[in-house]
Scaffold this motif. Structure first.
Motif, mmCIF file in Angstrom:
data_model
loop_
_atom_site.group_PDB
_atom_site.id
_atom_site.type_symbol
_atom_site.label_atom_id
_atom_site.label_comp_id
_atom_site.label_asym_id
_atom_site.label_seq_id
_atom_site.Cartn_x
_atom_site.Cartn_y
_atom_site.Cartn_z
ATOM 1 N N VAL A 1 0.857 -1.201 0.000
ATOM 2 C CA VAL A 1 0.000 0.000 0.000
ATOM 3 C C VAL A 1 0.892 1.250 0.000
ATOM 4 O O VAL A 1 0.675 2.190 -0.768
ATOM 5 N N GLN A 2 1.915 1.235 0.840
ATOM 6 C CA GLN A 2 2.826 2.383 0.937
ATOM 7 C C GLN A 2 3.617 2.565 -0.361
ATOM 8 O O GLN A 2 3.720 3.669 -0.891
ATOM 9 N N LYS A 3 4.128 1.458 -0.894
ATOM 10 C CA LYS A 3 4.969 1.523 -2.090
ATOM 11 C C LYS A 3 4.223 2.110 -3.282
ATOM 12 O O LYS A 3 4.752 2.930 -4.024
ATOM 13 N N TYR A 4 2.981 1.676 -3.482
ATOM 14 C CA TYR A 4 2.245 2.107 -4.679
ATOM 15 C C TYR A 4 1.263 3.242 -4.408
ATOM 16 O O TYR A 4 0.620 3.734 -5.325
ATOM 17 N N GLY A 5 1.114 3.629 -3.143
ATOM 18 C CA GLY A 5 0.147 4.676 -2.825
ATOM 19 C C GLY A 5 -1.274 4.240 -3.120
ATOM 20 O O GLY A 5 -2.061 4.971 -3.736
ATOM 21 N N VAL A 6 -1.611 3.028 -2.662
ATOM 22 C CA VAL A 6 -2.956 2.491 -2.916
ATOM 23 C C VAL A 6 -4.008 3.424 -2.315
ATOM 24 O O VAL A 6 -3.896 3.854 -1.167
ATOM 25 N N THR A 7 -5.039 3.722 -3.127
ATOM 26 C CA THR A 7 -6.095 4.631 -2.661
ATOM 27 C C THR A 7 -7.379 3.897 -2.299
ATOM 28 O O THR A 7 -8.131 4.345 -1.444
ATOM 29 N N VAL A 8 -7.642 2.791 -3.000
ATOM 30 C CA VAL A 8 -8.873 2.028 -2.757
ATOM 31 C C VAL A 8 -8.478 0.573 -2.542
ATOM 32 O O VAL A 8 -7.841 -0.032 -3.414
#
Ligand code: 7RM
Length: 656
Positions: free
Chosen positions: A353-360
């Protein structure tokens, strides 16, 4: 027998979307009004706006031969074109479609242009192998970009894919290959799971081997093998082909042809109660419309800015509708993760989540509860501030897990969409709209715009608000199953016989509508317990148990009892941090009393067993049937669809 299910728990917390979230949300309150005014016109608009049709449809729904529905029947489309080429043609070829993260840490971004190129080549490969419209292709694969490409390559040429979970045994694979009459199998040498390569090809070889001269020769002509694990593979000359060699040699040009909207898209097997798996059949136009629509308005996907991650395996319907078809039709950018959540460390998901900047983020309650079990300090080591919306699917999410999910993963502000649907429904049916609905933890709340459901007694009469009953869908919907592969009678019997006079689809779940009109899912009707004439749902007692600070996970079943007819028997897993701080002595007795206090003495479990694991399917659903066998002292039944077939012997030992 009464179908009423007693109602025991109340939840009073409410969460409204923030004004900022509501202002940008795609799904608005007007959708409900529009759908109510003219349901078919509403779906026609979605189909026209979300899908590019080769030939427009003039008829929306043909329900002249229920329960065999046709949606948009005289329209033609190509599903793969809708998921790929049209985004490239619109100038978005450089947008990332898949942010692939392998379990060992290798990663690869695949753009829409690259995925389109791969699928065109793969489509040429399949055609070169003689696969044509209507042929069945079985996929037995890890979660890698090629798996998504293989699904789309089938769709592109009108072949019907049937994805079989990579964890299923050779026998399960064989029975599905036979039932579908598959012509081709696409597999891989292996995939990474729990830190090592889990081989896939040997199971295919075993499934295809002629079983002890039993005669019956499999229909499979070729096996395409994707290289992933660098595993040694046995090779059957003439039958087996390397995917990468064929794809590289294939032409990159392939024109997508339009097929009628009712062209079969896939068959996905789900284990029925009788044991023989049912091949659930979905078709093209209606399915893609509802998958794309729900991904847009429920997951609130803004394709230009969101980084979406649905953690489901493609072997589950959730992976079909919300990894492959819905998001790609919408031109979304999504994370595809190959491995298990705890490999190589328990924070792996949060690192992603942190690496890709997951939003949903869209996942299952079983995963959320297993993270709760490990404690919040693990996710708290990572920056999860990109998350703006969370989703849940697969089981009832109990209010404690819901609130934990929102607080710890969603920064205390992300709305949660609890989405109810089934393999059979093809796409989300009951869910909040995140920018509209005032959220109630634990409830899936309302049918989405364009969907009509009811909660009824065994005669099909709507039960009064507050009472539990049977969940039915009262009018046909675009992504509904079109049948059971090769068995139309079983389709009618299983889903439509019960309320034949009303024309209702029976989902097999119990549900209750509360005074606010919110729908609460109560679990499978087959799992309802009858204790001294009271019908108790699994969901409420399990929710009460996991509401206790000591409990991470719980499953309850009804076991026959001389005095009460059935008695509640609970299997619970205790949280790791609780065990570190407390003794487990007397815990079972305390939990019995706790359930009594929370919901009343009638629900108090007769027995509570503290166990280390629960039996679950690969998609995380508890197999209560097996726990019932243990609770009633029987030999444990068929365990082939368990994620980990060893757990039942461990549980049996712990219970003894
Ligand atoms: C998507 C999926 C279907 C069964 C269904 C329910 C249960 C699914 C929820 C849920 C409560 C939910 N397809 N179920 N979602 N129960 N709340 N949000 O799971 O075919 O694999 O399973 O799953 O019992 O009938 S499935």
């Amino acid at each position: 027998m009464s179908s009423q299910i007693d109602h025991l728990l109340n939840e009073s917390r409410r969460f409204s979307p923030s004004p900022e979230f509501a202002a940008q949300a795609i799904g608005t309150a007007e959708l409900y009004d529009e759908a109510k005014a003219d349901r078919e016109a509403f779906w026609a608009r979605q189909a026209n706006e979300l899908i590019t049709w080769d030939k427009s449809f003039t008829e929306v729904l043909d329900w002249s031969n229920p329960p065999f529905a046709k949606w948009f029947a005289d329209g033609t489309l190509n599903v793969a074109y809708n998921c790929l080429d049209r985004h490239v043609e619109a100038g978005n070829g450089d947008r990332v479609a898949l942010l692939f993260e392998g379990e060992p840490g290798d990663s690869r971004a695949v753009t829409y242009a690259e995925l389109t190129d791969l699928v065109k080549r793969a489509a040429n490969v399949l055609e070169g192998l003689g696969v044509t419209k209507g042929d069945r292709v079985a996929l037995y694969l890890p979660m890698i970009p090629e798996a998504v490409a293989a699904m789309l390559a089938c769709a592109r040429i009108g072949a019907i894919h049937s994805v079989v979970f990579g964890g299923f045994s050779a026998d399960s694979l064989r029975s599905r290959l036979d039932d579908a009459g598959a012509k081709l199998v696409i597999t891989a040498d292996g995939g990474y799971r729990k830190g090592k390569v889990s081989a896939l090809k040997p199971a295919v070889d075993m499934a295809l081997a002629d079983r002890n001269g039993e005669g019956e020769q499999a229909t499979v002509e070729h096996v395409l093998v994707i290289r992933r694990g660098e595993n040694e593979v046995e090779w059957t000359e003439g039958r087996d082909l390397w995917w990468h060699e064929e794809v590289e040699a294939a032409s990159p040009d392939h024109t997508a042809q339009g097929f009628e909207a009712e062209t079969p898209l896939f068959v996905l097997y789900t284990s029925g109660t009788t044991g023989k798996p049912k091949g659930i059949l979905h078709t093209s136009g209606g399915y893609l419309t509802q998958a794309a629509f729900t991904n847009r308005v429920v997951h609130d996907i803004h394709p230009e800015t969101d980084v979406y991650w649905c953690t489901a395996d493609i072997g589950w319907i959730t992976g079909h509708s919300y990894v492959t078809y819905g998001p790609l039709a919408n031109g979304a950018t999504q994370v595809l993760y190959e491995g298990t959540p705890e490999t190589p460390h328990p924070g792996r998901w949060w690192e992603i989540v942190q690496k890709y900047g997951v939003t949903v983020l869209y996942t299952a309650p079983t995963a959320i509860r297993s993270f709760m079990k490990q404690g919040r300090q693990i996710p708290q080591e990572f920056d999860l501030s990109s998350i703006r919306l969370l989703g849940s699917v697969g089981e009832p999410i109990n209010p404690e897990a819901w609130v934990w999910y929102r607080d710890v993963i969603g920064g205390g502000h992300a709305p949660i969409v609890d989405t109810w649907w089934q393999t059979e429904t093809g796409a989300i049916m009951i869910s909040p709209l995140p920018g509209v609905t005032e959220l109630t933890p634990g409830s899936a709340q309302n049918p989405i715009p364009g969907i009509e459901v009811s909660i009824v007694d065994e005669k099909g009469e709507e039960v009064e608000d507050g009472n539990g009953g049977l969940l039915v869908v009262t009018s046909p919907w675009p992504s509904m199953l079109r049948g059971i592969w090769g068995d139309p009678d079983r389709y009618v019997d299983t889903y439509w016989r019960m309320f034949a006079d009303k024309g209702y689809y029976f989902a097999g779940d119990g549900a209750r509508k509360d005074e606010d009109g919110d729908i609460w899912l109560l679990g499978r009707v087959d799992d309802v317990m009858n204790v001294s004439g009271h019908r108790l749902s699994t969901a409420e007692i399990e929710s009460a148990l996991v509401g206790n600070e000591a409990v991470a996970e719980a499953a309850v079943v009804g076991a026959s009892d001389e005095t009460t007819g059935q008695a509640v028997v609970a299997f619970v897993i205790i949280k790791e941090n609780y065990l570190r701080a407390h003794k487990a002595d007397g815990l079972a007795q305390n939990l019995r009393l706790w359930v009594g206090e929370q919901i009343g003495p009638i629900a108090r479990p007769r027995d509570i067993y503290i166990v280390g694991e629960l039996p679950k399917t690969r998609s995380g659903k508890i197999m209560r049937r097996l726990l019932r066998d243990v609770a009633e002292g029987r030999e444990v039944g068929d365990t082939t669809t368990l994620a980990d077939t060893a757990v039942m012997s461990v549980i049996s030992k712990q219970v003894k």
